[in-house]
Scaffold this motif. Sequence first.
Motif, PDB file in Angstrom:
ATOM      1  N   VAL A   1      -6.675-103.981  66.538  1.00 22.82           N
ATOM      2  CA  VAL A   1      -7.163-102.853  67.339  1.00 22.82           C
ATOM      3  C   VAL A   1      -6.831-103.072  68.808  1.00 22.82           C
ATOM      4  O   VAL A   1      -6.311-102.175  69.495  1.00 22.82           O
ATOM      5  N   ILE A   2      -7.102-104.280  69.308  1.00 18.20           N
ATOM      6  CA  ILE A   2      -6.827-104.583  70.715  1.00 18.20           C
ATOM      7  C   ILE A   2      -5.331-104.520  70.996  1.00 18.20           C
ATOM      8  O   ILE A   2      -4.895-104.024  72.041  1.00 18.20           O
ATOM      9  N   SER A   3      -4.531-105.015  70.058  1.00 18.20           N
ATOM     10  CA  SER A   3      -3.084-105.019  70.243  1.00 18.20           C
ATOM     11  C   SER A   3      -2.528-103.607  70.372  1.00 18.20           C
ATOM     12  O   SER A   3      -1.710-103.319  71.260  1.00 18.20           O
ATOM     13  N   ILE A   4      -2.987-102.707  69.489  1.00 19.68           N
ATOM     14  CA  ILE A   4      -2.505-101.325  69.557  1.00 19.68           C
ATOM     15  C   ILE A   4      -2.993-100.651  70.829  1.00 19.68           C
ATOM     16  O   ILE A   4      -2.252 -99.900  71.476  1.00 19.68           O
ATOM     17  N   ALA A   5      -4.244-100.930  71.226  1.00 20.00           N
ATOM     18  CA  ALA A   5      -4.763-100.362  72.475  1.00 20.00           C
ATOM     19  C   ALA A   5      -3.965-100.862  73.670  1.00 20.00           C
ATOM     20  O   ALA A   5      -3.575-100.082  74.560  1.00 20.00           O
ATOM     21  N   GLY A   6      -3.705-102.179  73.720  1.00 23.20           N
ATOM     22  CA  GLY A   6      -2.945-102.742  74.821  1.00 23.20           C
ATOM     23  C   GLY A   6      -1.512-102.273  74.849  1.00 23.20           C
ATOM     24  O   GLY A   6      -0.888-102.192  75.914  1.00 23.20           O
TER      25      GLY A   6
END
Length: 388
Positions: free
Chosen positions: A241-246
């Motif tokens: 989730v964090i990777s896609i957001a970043g």
Amino acid sequence: MRNFDLLIEDMEAIYADTWGELTFIETVSFLDDPDASDLELLAIALDDEDSAQTNLVRLIIERAAAKSIRVLLIAESLSPILLHQMLRAGADDFVPYPLPENALKDAIERLRKAAQTVAGTQTIAAPSGRNGTIFAVQSLAGGAGATTFAVNLAWELMQAKGKSDLSVCILDLDFQSGTVSTYLDLPRTEKVYEMLSQTSTMDRDSFFSALQRFQEKLHVLTAPSDMLPLDLLSPDEIERVISIAGDSFDIVVIDMPRTIVHWTETVLSASEQYFAIMELDMRSAQNTLRLIRALKADGLSMDRFHFVLNRAPRFTDLGGRSRAKRMAESLGISFATFIPDGGAQVRDANDHGLPLGEFAAKNPAGKEIRKLAQSISEARNTAKIAAE
């Protein structure tokens, strides 16, 4: 398949006569048959009447997963806790019942796509290369103001003056009592839980479908509409989730649950700065000491921690400043930021669903957060120029 007439119609529309209906007991026996491995999909229809058969359903899901059979849950009036248990047992996806238009077809397509990816016949889309900066915010005591800080920091970062506008997203990862939606007057939707429960097939499109926009500017992932377990996602899923957001935004602000969870380290590792919000009181001091001990026990560095003293004494309050200094020295930390007491305007801004910059631009707490956001923006621009 009692009470699931619409599901029968959809299954016939998709599979014609190449599907069959079994009871739970019959399904357990069928999964022992070698021919069961040829199944493309096992769709399990559940409602609140099936709560007593939870163990049997878990057994079915586990046996299907062992044979690499995709499991789709069709759930009506099932509690989020029970649904969470089924997903943890190995179910791949779920759709609510009554079925929204094309929901079953879309879910089957997602599972087929995931199966192709695992089989190596399809590659995952390359990232856009935005490489956004992650900031996490966690309260060290109840009511210390972490969500207020997170919301206003995200808003001020987006408003910060610089050579280019920043795209900003705030993620509310407090699955039980997150209030980012309240502070920005946004509804909580089922799309958030749908996205979080399908991280294995999540892409940028499904991520963006769960986001909302505040004043058409700030992108927001609210907490789910129902109170869910904090272990809803694994560390790997949180990382995705964090990777896609970043990959999608210049800056991502994460509002963390107050409790230390098994994926806290994941967020800490991904963050450039991890803001720990505390007050000048004994409970904050004790909880900070516990946090430091826990991190040291796990061999984690405190380098990324940025301690913020909220409702800090003003410069003219020499006694208060002296107490803050002694508190920091006793804990072996330093306060990087002092946020003055914003008074009743902070409460009123949150109740009205507006950042302080929109509700009371001259509020001292809002002004200090604005200064912090501007310094972050300037540092980011400087680093970008140096890299070029």
